[in-house]
Write an enzyme that holds these catalytic residues in place. Structure first.
Site, PDB file in Angstrom:
ATOM      1  N   HIS A  46       0.859  -1.183   0.000  1.00 20.51           N
ATOM      2  CA  HIS A  46       0.000   0.000   0.000  1.00 20.51           C
ATOM      3  C   HIS A  46       0.896   1.235   0.000  1.00 20.51           C
ATOM      4  O   HIS A  46       2.055   1.171   0.437  1.00 20.51           O
ATOM      5  CB  HIS A  46      -0.889   0.021   1.252  1.00 20.51           C
ATOM      6  CG  HIS A  46      -2.042  -0.937   1.180  1.00 20.51           C
ATOM      7  ND1 HIS A  46      -3.054  -0.961   2.114  1.00 20.51           N
ATOM      8  CD2 HIS A  46      -2.342  -1.898   0.264  1.00 20.51           C
ATOM      9  CE1 HIS A  46      -3.930  -1.907   1.788  1.00 20.51           C
ATOM     10  NE2 HIS A  46      -3.512  -2.501   0.679  1.00 20.51           N
ATOM     11  N   GLU A  48       1.122   3.832   1.852  1.00 22.32           N
ATOM     12  CA  GLU A  48       1.703   4.235   3.144  1.00 22.32           C
ATOM     13  C   GLU A  48       2.884   3.346   3.513  1.00 22.32           C
ATOM     14  O   GLU A  48       3.942   3.836   3.934  1.00 22.32           O
ATOM     15  CB  GLU A  48       0.661   4.129   4.273  1.00 22.32           C
ATOM     16  CG  GLU A  48      -0.591   4.966   4.084  1.00 22.32           C
ATOM     17  CD  GLU A  48      -1.726   4.202   3.429  1.00 22.32           C
ATOM     18  OE1 GLU A  48      -1.486   3.537   2.391  1.00 22.32           O
ATOM     19  OE2 GLU A  48      -2.845   4.263   3.936  1.00 22.32           O
ATOM     20  N   CYS A  76      -5.859   1.941   6.066  1.00 22.16           N
ATOM     21  CA  CYS A  76      -6.491   0.684   6.473  1.00 22.16           C
ATOM     22  C   CYS A  76      -5.842   0.205   7.781  1.00 22.16           C
ATOM     23  O   CYS A  76      -4.899   0.827   8.284  1.00 22.16           O
ATOM     24  CB  CYS A  76      -6.330  -0.366   5.368  1.00 22.16           C
ATOM     25  SG  CYS A  76      -4.644  -1.000   5.212  1.00 22.16           S
ATOM     26  N   CYS A  79      -1.996  -0.407   7.446  1.00 18.68           N
ATOM     27  CA  CYS A  79      -1.204   0.816   7.328  1.00 18.68           C
ATOM     28  C   CYS A  79      -1.262   1.633   8.618  1.00 18.68           C
ATOM     29  O   CYS A  79      -0.253   2.234   9.019  1.00 18.68           O
ATOM     30  CB  CYS A  79      -1.679   1.642   6.144  1.00 18.68           C
ATOM     31  SG  CYS A  79      -1.324   0.830   4.573  1.00 18.68           S
TER      32      CYS A  79
HETATM   33 ZN   LIG Z   1      -3.324   0.239   3.710  1.00 22.46          ZN
END
Ligand SMILES: [Zn+2]
Length: 145
Positions: A46, A48, A76, A79
């Site tokens: 992801h 991040e 999420c 992250c």
């Molecule tokens: Zn994430």
């Protein structure tokens, strides 16, 4: 935040879900990335996490104490946890994500007693633009299929 949105748009152009993240330490960008899950065949890539990895590599350290992270969408659970583990000082994000977010939505990771470092959170930055990038991307996907 503008740079995070640039990374989001660039990710969308690569066929990734358009989310972008930037890590800033003492006024310098030390990590920046869009989503790279498809490119790397890595569900953990992801924006991040990828930006945190880059920042840690750039600085040659495991934690990012004093650094701030900007991301176009509410992080999420994975992250949010990575941001906590990296000791990020401030988290700035754009659009909220009621379906997948974990800061003000879902599990509210930073409010849990098992969370040992919570960043200061600032949400709603460039919110409309951040949400539009995602909306446009998914609208385009639906048209293609
Ligand atoms: Zn994430």
């Amino acid at each position: 935040m503008e740079m995070a949105l640039e990374e989001a748009r660039a990710a969308g152009e690569r066929g990734e879900v358009p989310i972008g993240a930037i890590v800033v330490l003492d006024g310098t960008v030390v990590g920046r990335s869009g989503n790279r899950t498809r490119e790397l065949n890595d569900v953990t890539a992801h924006a991040e996490v990828a930006a945190i990895r880059m920042a840690c590599e750039t600085l040659g350290q495991e934690r990012l104490t004093g650094a701030d992270l900007y991301v176009s969408l509410e992080p999420c659970t994975m992250c949010a946890a990575a941001i906590s583990f990296a000791r990020i000082r401030r988290l700035y994000y754009g659009a909220e994500d009621p379906k997948g977010g974990a800061v003000e939505s879902g599990v509210r990771f930073y409010a849990q007693p098992t969370c040992h470092h919570a960043p200061e959170v600032y949400s709603g930055l460039n919110e409309t633009e951040a949400a539009d990038i995602l909306r446009t991307f998914f609208a385009g996907k639906r048209e293609m299929s």
